[in-house]
Scaffold this active site. Structure first.
Site, mmCIF file in Angstrom:
data_model
loop_
_atom_site.group_PDB
_atom_site.id
_atom_site.type_symbol
_atom_site.label_atom_id
_atom_site.label_comp_id
_atom_site.label_asym_id
_atom_site.label_seq_id
_atom_site.Cartn_x
_atom_site.Cartn_y
_atom_site.Cartn_z
ATOM 1 N N GLU A 3 66.383 16.750 91.102
ATOM 2 C CA GLU A 3 64.919 16.770 90.971
ATOM 3 C C GLU A 3 64.461 15.372 90.549
ATOM 4 O O GLU A 3 64.782 14.915 89.446
ATOM 5 C CB GLU A 3 64.528 17.796 89.905
ATOM 6 C CG GLU A 3 63.039 17.931 89.730
ATOM 7 C CD GLU A 3 62.655 18.978 88.688
ATOM 8 O OE1 GLU A 3 63.257 18.983 87.598
ATOM 9 O OE2 GLU A 3 61.755 19.781 88.964
ATOM 10 N N CYS A 35 57.011 20.955 89.288
ATOM 11 C CA CYS A 35 58.320 21.617 89.347
ATOM 12 C C CYS A 35 58.578 22.221 90.716
ATOM 13 O O CYS A 35 59.712 22.279 91.161
ATOM 14 C CB CYS A 35 58.427 22.665 88.242
ATOM 15 S SG CYS A 35 57.015 23.767 88.193
ATOM 16 N N LYS A 44 54.430 24.143 71.024
ATOM 17 C CA LYS A 44 54.606 22.681 70.978
ATOM 18 C C LYS A 44 54.306 22.088 72.350
ATOM 19 O O LYS A 44 55.023 22.331 73.319
ATOM 20 C CB LYS A 44 56.044 22.297 70.598
ATOM 21 C CG LYS A 44 56.159 20.774 70.407
ATOM 22 C CD LYS A 44 57.569 20.275 70.377
ATOM 23 C CE LYS A 44 57.981 19.543 71.632
ATOM 24 N NZ LYS A 44 57.178 18.368 71.994
ATOM 25 N N GLU A 66 61.221 28.461 82.707
ATOM 26 C CA GLU A 66 60.706 28.003 83.996
ATOM 27 C C GLU A 66 61.187 26.566 84.124
ATOM 28 O O GLU A 66 60.719 25.680 83.413
ATOM 29 C CB GLU A 66 59.180 28.126 83.999
ATOM 30 C CG GLU A 66 58.613 28.133 85.402
ATOM 31 C CD GLU A 66 58.193 26.767 85.860
ATOM 32 O OE1 GLU A 66 59.058 26.065 86.448
ATOM 33 O OE2 GLU A 66 57.040 26.385 85.633
HETATM 34 P P1 NDP Z 1 61.991 18.201 79.025
HETATM 35 O O1 NDP Z 1 62.581 19.398 79.585
HETATM 36 O O2 NDP Z 1 62.848 17.263 78.262
HETATM 37 O O3 NDP Z 1 60.761 18.569 78.067
HETATM 38 C C1 NDP Z 1 59.917 19.679 78.223
HETATM 39 C C2 NDP Z 1 59.417 20.122 76.854
HETATM 40 O O4 NDP Z 1 60.522 20.516 76.042
HETATM 41 C C3 NDP Z 1 58.721 19.034 76.063
HETATM 42 O O5 NDP Z 1 57.742 19.637 75.233
HETATM 43 C C4 NDP Z 1 59.840 18.474 75.228
HETATM 44 O O6 NDP Z 1 59.371 17.813 74.081
HETATM 45 C C5 NDP Z 1 60.583 19.734 74.867
HETATM 46 N N1 NDP Z 1 61.993 19.552 74.557
HETATM 47 C C6 NDP Z 1 62.850 18.637 75.070
HETATM 48 N N2 NDP Z 1 64.067 18.808 74.548
HETATM 49 C C7 NDP Z 1 63.999 19.859 73.701
HETATM 50 C C8 NDP Z 1 64.922 20.508 72.853
HETATM 51 N N3 NDP Z 1 66.194 20.157 72.820
HETATM 52 N N4 NDP Z 1 64.501 21.525 72.092
HETATM 53 C C9 NDP Z 1 63.223 21.919 72.136
HETATM 54 N N5 NDP Z 1 62.298 21.332 72.907
HETATM 55 C C10 NDP Z 1 62.673 20.324 73.693
HETATM 56 O O7 NDP Z 1 61.302 17.400 80.146
HETATM 57 P P2 NDP Z 1 60.869 15.892 80.084
HETATM 58 O O8 NDP Z 1 59.478 15.965 79.679
HETATM 59 O O9 NDP Z 1 61.691 14.999 79.251
HETATM 60 O O10 NDP Z 1 61.186 15.444 81.547
HETATM 61 C C11 NDP Z 1 62.521 15.162 81.964
HETATM 62 C C12 NDP Z 1 62.765 15.683 83.331
HETATM 63 O O11 NDP Z 1 62.599 17.081 83.316
HETATM 64 C C13 NDP Z 1 61.773 15.199 84.367
HETATM 65 O O12 NDP Z 1 62.151 13.997 84.919
HETATM 66 C C14 NDP Z 1 61.784 16.312 85.337
HETATM 67 O O13 NDP Z 1 62.841 16.115 86.237
HETATM 68 C C15 NDP Z 1 62.051 17.528 84.515
HETATM 69 N N6 NDP Z 1 60.841 18.301 84.204
HETATM 70 C C16 NDP Z 1 60.680 19.474 84.847
HETATM 71 C C17 NDP Z 1 59.571 20.228 84.619
HETATM 72 C C18 NDP Z 1 59.373 21.506 85.305
HETATM 73 O O14 NDP Z 1 58.334 22.134 85.147
HETATM 74 N N7 NDP Z 1 60.301 21.963 86.085
HETATM 75 C C19 NDP Z 1 58.515 19.798 83.705
HETATM 76 C C20 NDP Z 1 58.802 18.555 83.037
HETATM 77 C C21 NDP Z 1 59.929 17.859 83.293
HETATM 78 P P3 NDP Z 1 59.008 16.243 74.154
HETATM 79 O O15 NDP Z 1 57.892 16.128 75.098
HETATM 80 O O16 NDP Z 1 58.616 15.953 72.758
HETATM 81 O O17 NDP Z 1 60.228 15.518 74.617
#
Ligand code: NDP
Length: 815
Positions: free
Chosen positions: A397, A300, A191, A266
């Site tokens: 973060e 990240c 996904k 990660e």
């Molecule tokens: P999330 O962790 O919410 O999302 C990452 C992925 O997980 C997306 O595909 C999301 O889907 C999916 N997801 C979210 N919640 C669930 C769940 N409960 N069960 C299964 N899959 C899930 O990151 P965000 O994109 O919302 O970003 C929020 C914050 O996270 C950012 O502000 C940043 O601080 C941090 N972040 C950190 C990253 C890293 O690599 N360390 C990468 C991205 C974000 P969907 O996109 O449909 O919500």
């Protein structure tokens, strides 16, 4: 602006990359469907989502929103494809991966533009960094598919893998996950993030083009609450690989606890960027630009905490502000911009909220004098000074172009400040003194350390976190094991046996060893006249900080043999004792900094001292478990042999040196995990205990061990052995008592770095669930018994990998 004016002002003109190719592709594919079993499938619920260009706020195209039924179909397709794909010769899989890599390169321009339109990151980055690295990952893993049969002969794929990726590097995160998974023979349900699904579907089209067998890769776009949740909860998925925020990682760990699904996470970071006063400050400034303004800081491992030696701080900040004035922000398709758009209005609001909080908490904010475009989600590069280490903006973060700056005076203070975070993803160290930089690198709690460079990635160099930045590695050989399991694990499905059932042993190396050494023949006589054993009414205490101490409760537990007869008592440890043991284990962390040679010597010494008391240990086993004399002696001798094995491994399970495509090397160092909670299995109370404690010690960890509850005396008999074998105080701590209660305390403890639990399925579930407090690693048996006598199952690299974490230290060279 005409040519004359440009000559006058010397301003950069726009140099936009043409978007027509991508726009045509989108028009032709409107709306995008799900990719299941190599078919484009209309979602069962008929729902679609909109992809918005963050630089303009305009609609790009619609794409399908998968629900539970769609995820079911995707998992079914992946499951059906698994038997054939996993048996497909490595060379054939390698050809598919190679074809994917080639095709990615042919479509590089379209992919780069599509990614830029969908995500808002600059075309310079998608074209020069993201897409080339994506191809590199498939080439690299094509190589591992080719070599799997010879180099990983004792491993098998896991099955169906669910992969969930974020929006900051949409196609690159896809490559990091899909390439190793399918190279190793797994099939995939992926996904993409809701904000950035387009390139994943272009990738799906590439899979069709190269004729990847149906069902090997399935892509289900949609919302976290529907598609994401359905993947996490799905009973027929064997592993979840997730990249994203720590909070979501935590919730996935909880949701999968006890399910038997493997997990790699990660997660977030708050990485330090450390500048010593002898650093080349002009290079440092460019490094900072790359560390925190690359991808608008939505990285990240972004170097978001600038730690500068106090005496050069003002000079560096002056240079940095001057550079910030010249950063160019704007249309991400313009090849001359440094910074593009923030991925979404929601993310923009979150960045603004945290910046406002920083100001409200008293930090000083500085932004360049120029203004951002207003037609999309743009945020200017931002610098905070006068920040306290505990400020929200220094801890949380932000995931945006916001740098917080602090100062330090000494190297030790730099390390302390750098590690003053819950995260541990990456760090960057700047100094012209290579000795200083190489001394600092091992002291930083981070999975990647860049010396005089930053944000470098390569498929050969594993990437992943320490602490709350998650566990597991992506890339490198270490990353392959995230998608593999030992062959014996697939081939032998055994249940935990009860202690009263006689132990069945097959042809064992231990038996050969005993026969060859003549010990087997010598045994009956030895056992017939056992050396005197301690009186059974002696109550062993706990072993904490090198001392035998009474249980805090003052209580003891009665021990019965399998026939129900009382054989003794043992201290009844409690929460307080575990806490004391963890504290003692932390104080002994110097164990990991000592030489491997020294640790090997001590393990040999433990073995030697145990050998002098072998009959006594054997007798104790007979007493506790009701096994025969011969079985008992075999267990003792195998335990001694195991100690020898880990003494041998101590200075041989080493890291490696990678040559990524740059002028320099990457040192992949294996470091201890830290304090490991070791919960021993019921079966084979001595061998189980030694088989777990020895590898942990060999790799430099300190241990808090909970012995088998019905038969703890084999572990407590080791107290004197540890005391007389030069094991430093606190390196091994033993707390007897109610195993699952004590294990739960270990799993909840924020200062324990990993818990190894060899007990019931229900207990394993509790451990996995409780581990989320500090996102510690767990290794659990789910009630499955291994044959501890078998060298493949009972010792070796699987144990050593659990006892270590890889840190990649990037060392560029040249003037
Ligand atoms: P999330 O962790 O919410 O999302 C990452 C992925 O997980 C997306 O595909 C999301 O889907 C999916 N997801 C979210 N919640 C669930 C769940 N409960 N069960 C299964 N899959 C899930 O990151 P965000 O994109 O919302 O970003 C929020 C914050 O996270 C950012 O502000 C940043 O601080 C941090 N972040 C950190 C990253 C890293 O690599 N360390 C990468 C991205 C974000 P969907 O996109 O449909 O919500």
């Amino acid at each position: 602006m005409d040519v004359m004016e440009i000559f006058e002002s010397m301003a950069y003109g726009p140099a936009p990359e043409a978007s027509s190719l991508a726009l045509d592709w989108m028009r032709a594919h409107q709306p995008l469907q799900l990719f299941i079993n190599n078919q484009w499938v209309i979602p069962v619920g008929g729902q679609y989502l909109e992809s918005i260009n963050p630089a303009t706020g305009k609609l790009l195209m619609r794409f399908a929103a998968a629900g539970k039924a769609d995820v079911d179909a995707a998992v079914q397709a992946a499951r059906a494809a698994f038997p054939l794909w996993s048996k497909t010769p490595g060379h054939v899989r390698a050809r598919y991966l190679y074809a994917i890599a080639r095709q990615l390169q042919k479509h590089a321009r379209l992919l780069a533009v599509l990614e830029t339109l969908d995500n808002g990151k600059s075309i310079r980055e998608t074209r020069d960094i993201d897409i080339p690295l994506v191809a590199r990952h498939f080439y690299y893993h094509a190589g591992w598919a080719q070599l799997m049969e010879s180099e990983l002969a004792d491993y098998r794929p896991l099955g169906v893998v669910g992969q969930i990726i974020p929006w900051n590097f949409p196609l690159l995160m896809l490559a990091w996950k899909i390439a190793p998974a399918i190279a190793m023979g797994n099939t995939v349900v992926m996904k993409p993030a809701r904000n950035t699904s387009l390139t994943a579907l272009k990738f799906a089209e590439i899979l069709q083009e190269i004729g990847l067998p149906a069902g090997v890769v399935n892509i289900v776009t949609g919302e976290a609450s529907a598609a994401g949740d359905a993947i996490v909860q799905h009973p027929d998925i064997n592993k979840i690989a997730f990249t994203g925020s720590t909070n979501v990682g935590r919730s996935i760990r909880q949701a999968t606890a006890g399910s038997g699904k493997r997990l790699s996470l990660e997660l977030g970071g708050k990485s330090p960027f450390i500048v010593f006063d002898d650093a080349d400050l002009d290079s440092v400034v460019e490094g900072i630009v790359d560390a925190i303004w690359f991808n608008q800081g939505q990285v990240c491992c972004a170097g978001s905490r600038l730690l500068v030696q106090e005496n050069i701080s003002e000079r560096l900040l002056h240079k940095l502000r001057a550079r910030m004035e010249h950063l160019r922000i704007g249309d991400p398709l313009d090849k001359t911009v440094d910074m593009g758009a923030i991925v979404s209005p929601a993310q923009l609001r979150e960045i603004q909220r945290l910046v406002d909080l920083g100001v409200a908490e008293g930090a000083e904010m500085w932004q360049p004098t120029w203004t951002c475009p207003t037609n999309g989600s743009f945020f200017p590069p931002t610098l905070f000074t006068n920040v306290t280490p505990a400020a929200t903006i220094a801890q949380v973060e932000i995931f945006g172009p916001v740098l917080v700056s602090m100062t330090f005076r000494t190297p030790a203070e730099a390390v302390e400040l750098a590690n003053n975070t819950l995260y541990g993803l990456a760090a960057s160290v700047w100094s012209e003194n290579i000795n200083l930089a190489l001394d600092i690198a091992p002291k930083l709690k981070a999975g990647s350390v860049w010396l005089n460079c930053t944000n470098l990635f390569d498929a050969a160099c594993g990437f992943g976190g320490y602490r709350e930045s998650g566990y597991g590695r992506e890339g490198g050989k270490e990353g392959l094991y995230e998608y593999l399991q030992p062959a014996w694990f697939v081939e032998h499905t055994t249940q935990v046996h009860s202690l009263s059932i006689p132990v069945q042993m097959g042809e064992q190396p231990a038996q050969e060893y005993l026969t060859n050494t003549g010990l087997l023949q010598a045994m009956p006589a030895t056992i017939a006249q056992p050396v005197p054993v301690p009186a059974i009414d002696r109550t062993p205490k706990l072993f904490i900080g090198g001392k035998q101490v009474r249980a805090d409760s003052g209580y003891s537990r009665t021990l019965l043999n399998p026939s129900g007869q009382r054989i003794g008592e043992v201290g009844d440890g409690s929460r307080k004792d575990i806490r004391n043991a963890v504290e003692a284990a932390h104080k002994a962390s110097g164990w990991g900094n000592g030489t491997a040679h020294n640790r090997a010597q001590i393990l040999f010494y433990i073995a030697e001292n145990m050998a002098t008391r072998d009959a006594e240990f054997a007798h104790r086993l007979v007493l506790q478990t009701g096994c025969t004399d011969e079985e008992a002696m075999r267990e003792v001798e195998t335990a001694i042999s195991r100690l020898f094995s880990y003494a041998a491994w101590t200075d041989k399970f080493e890291g490696s040196v990678h040559r990524p495509p740059m002028r320099g090397v990457t040192l992949a160092m294996r470091e201890p995990v830290g304090v490991i909670g070791v919960v021993s299995p019921d079966e084979h109370p001595l061998l189980g205990f030694i088989s777990l404690v020895a590898p942990a010690l060999a790799m430099g960890n300190t241990v808090v061990s909970i012995p088998a509850p019905q038969a703890p005396l084999s572990a407590t008999d080791c107290y004197q052995i540890f005391e007389t074998s030069d094991v430093p105080a606190g390196v091994v701590n033993i707390v007897t008592g109610e195993r699952d209660v004590l294990a739960q305390v270990l799993a909840e403890h924020h200062d324990v770095n990993s818990v190894w639990y060899f007990g019931s399925h229900a207990g394993a579930k509790n451990i996995e669930f409780a581990s989320t407090g500090n996102m510690k690693r767990t290794w659990v048996s789910y009630g499955r018994q291994r044959n501890w006598f078998d060298r493949q199952q009972g010792e070796g690299e699987e144990f050593l990998r659990e006892a270590t974490q890889v840190k990649n230290i990037w060392v560029p060279y040249g003037e």
